[in-house]
Design a protein around this motif. Structure first.
Motif, PDB file in Angstrom:
ATOM      1  N   TYR A   1       7.038  33.811 -43.652  1.00 20.82           N
ATOM      2  CA  TYR A   1       7.658  35.095 -43.328  1.00 20.82           C
ATOM      3  C   TYR A   1       8.890  35.294 -44.217  1.00 20.82           C
ATOM      4  CZ  TYR A   1       4.708  34.962 -39.171  1.00 20.82           C
ATOM      5  OH  TYR A   1       3.621  34.906 -38.321  1.00 20.82           O
ATOM      6  N   ARG A   2       9.047  36.526 -44.639  1.00 15.48           N
ATOM      7  CA  ARG A   2      10.212  36.901 -45.430  1.00 15.48           C
ATOM      8  C   ARG A   2      11.016  37.930 -44.655  1.00 15.48           C
ATOM      9  NH1 ARG A   2      10.173  40.680 -50.727  1.00 15.48           N
ATOM     10  NH2 ARG A   2       9.989  42.189 -49.015  1.00 15.48           N
TER      11      ARG A   2
ATOM     12  N   VAL B   1      18.075  37.730 -48.352  1.00 15.93           N
ATOM     13  CA  VAL B   1      16.632  37.548 -48.212  1.00 15.93           C
ATOM     14  C   VAL B   1      16.374  36.080 -47.914  1.00 15.93           C
ATOM     15  CG1 VAL B   1      14.370  37.786 -49.301  1.00 15.93           C
ATOM     16  CG2 VAL B   1      16.187  39.427 -49.810  1.00 15.93           C
TER      17      VAL B   1
ATOM     18  N   LYS C   1      13.109  33.139 -46.619  1.00 17.94           N
ATOM     19  CA  LYS C   1      11.704  32.857 -46.332  1.00 17.94           C
ATOM     20  C   LYS C   1      11.612  31.553 -45.558  1.00 17.94           C
ATOM     21  CE  LYS C   1       9.820  35.078 -50.483  1.00 17.94           C
ATOM     22  NZ  LYS C   1       9.002  34.887 -51.706  1.00 17.94           N
TER      23      LYS C   1
ATOM     24  N   ALA D   1      13.614  32.356 -40.921  1.00 21.35           N
ATOM     25  CA  ALA D   1      13.728  33.279 -42.048  1.00 21.35           C
ATOM     26  C   ALA D   1      14.914  34.221 -41.862  1.00 21.35           C
ATOM     27  CB  ALA D   1      12.435  34.081 -42.189  1.00 21.35           C
TER      28      ALA D   1
ATOM     29  N   ALA E   1      18.201  34.427 -44.275  1.00 28.14           N
ATOM     30  CA  ALA E   1      18.581  35.703 -44.883  1.00 28.14           C
ATOM     31  C   ALA E   1      20.033  36.050 -44.560  1.00 28.14           C
ATOM     32  CB  ALA E   1      17.637  36.805 -44.398  1.00 28.14           C
TER      33      ALA E   1
END
Length: 326
Positions: A192-193, A209, A211, A218, A222
């Motif tokens: 998942y990003r 951002v 991952k 994630a 981020a």
């Protein structure tokens, strides 16, 4: 030249009864009888022999010639050695004491510090306090005051719980969470990003951002990435932009315009989220071309970095603030 050679030859062939032309009668007897160059090629000096008496002895003359040649060769050798020594030697800097330089006198009340080895030993608490004074609190948000720096554990932000995350003035807003796939030899790897905007509503904002295999990890990554990429947005007293700006990032283009008080933020998508997290209350934003959320968010940050305050422009021009609008 031929006359000189002939006269010297005649003088050397008959030493018992010398016959010297009237042309060389005024020269010393040693020069007339010993044809040697007056200028030595090795020592570069003029040889002026001492005149002898009228009674000339051939053996004495020969011994004197041998001694003169030995002296010339010795002088030439010493001259070559001196030249070699001069070439080998490098210019040495002048000593401070010989140059006459004097250090300035210490100011009044100056106390010379104690040597480093004589200082009292520092406790782990003192070392931790010094590190915190220089570099601020730890990355995890926990203070090192009173703790042993050698026993501090570095915790990965991903492994932290929600309560252990940095407790600062920044707020987080998740803009997008997408599922991405990586194709490898054994198949596909799903992850998942997350796209998170971090800001303090006071002119500081960052786009991050991250991952990970899980959504929560994630988002945490981020948020940490957004805190590492914080920028300052120039704002006026009406919480708007000082002037308009336009920026491109990838295929996305973002237009930003200042607005009068009470207008609010007129924008959509990631542009609106970035402006709100930065503390902008009155502005106009427009997305052109691409609708990619990440590219539009980064284009918005890039556009804000192209703006300058009125005070900066006035300082560059050397004018007061009132002269900018004349």
């Amino acid at each position: 030249m031929a006359t000189t050679a002939t006269a010297m030859a005649m003088a050397t062939t008959s030493p018992a009864a010398p016959v010297v032309p009237a042309l060389f009668s005024s020269l010393p007897q040693r020069i007339r009888l010993c044809p040697k160059p007056l200028l030595s090629t090795t020592s570069r000096r003029l040889v002026l022999p001492v005149p002898k008496s009228s009674s000339w002895d051939g053996s004495a003359s020969e011994q004197e010639d041998v001694e003169g040649e030995a002296e010339d060769s010795a002088e030439a050798a010493s001259g070559d050695e001196a030249e070699g020594d001069e070439d080998d030697e490098k210019p040495q800097p002048e000593a401070v004491s010989s140059s006459g330089f004097q250090f300035a006198a210490p100011p009044e009340g100056y106390i010379e510090p104690a040597p480093f080895d004589e200082l009292p030993p520092e406790s782990p608490e003192d070392v931790a306090a010094a590190y915190e004074a220089l570099y601020g609190p730890a990355f995890s948000g926990e203070s090192l005051m009173g703790n042993n720096v050698f026993e501090v554990k570095v915790v990965d932000p991903v492994d932290m719980d929600r309560d252990q995350r940095p407790n600062d003035d920044f707020s987080e807003r998740v803009v997008q969470v997408s599922r991405v796939t990586k194709v490898v030899k054994g198949g596909r790897q799903l992850s998942y990003r997350a796209l998170v905007i971090v800001g303090d509503m006071k002119g500081h904002v960052g786009v991050g951002v991250g991952k990970a295999k899980e959504v929560s990890e994630a988002i945490t990554k981020a948020a940490m990435n957004g805190r590492r990429n914080l920028v300052t947005v120039p704002l006026t007293k009406y919480c708007t932009f000082p002037h308009r700006a336009e920026a491109n990032y990838g295929a996305a283009t973002v237009l930003l315009r200042p607005a009068c008080p009470g207008s609010g933020v007129t924008a959509g998508g990631a542009v609106r989220v970035v402006l709100e997290m930065a503390g902008v209350e009155n502005a106009l934003g427009k997305q052109l071309r691409s609708k990619n959320l990440l590219n539009n968010a980064r284009a918005t940050v890039k556009a804000t970095q192209m703006m300058r305050q009125f005070s900066e422009v006035a300082a560059e021009r050397g004018l007061p603030m009132e002269e900018l609008w004349k």
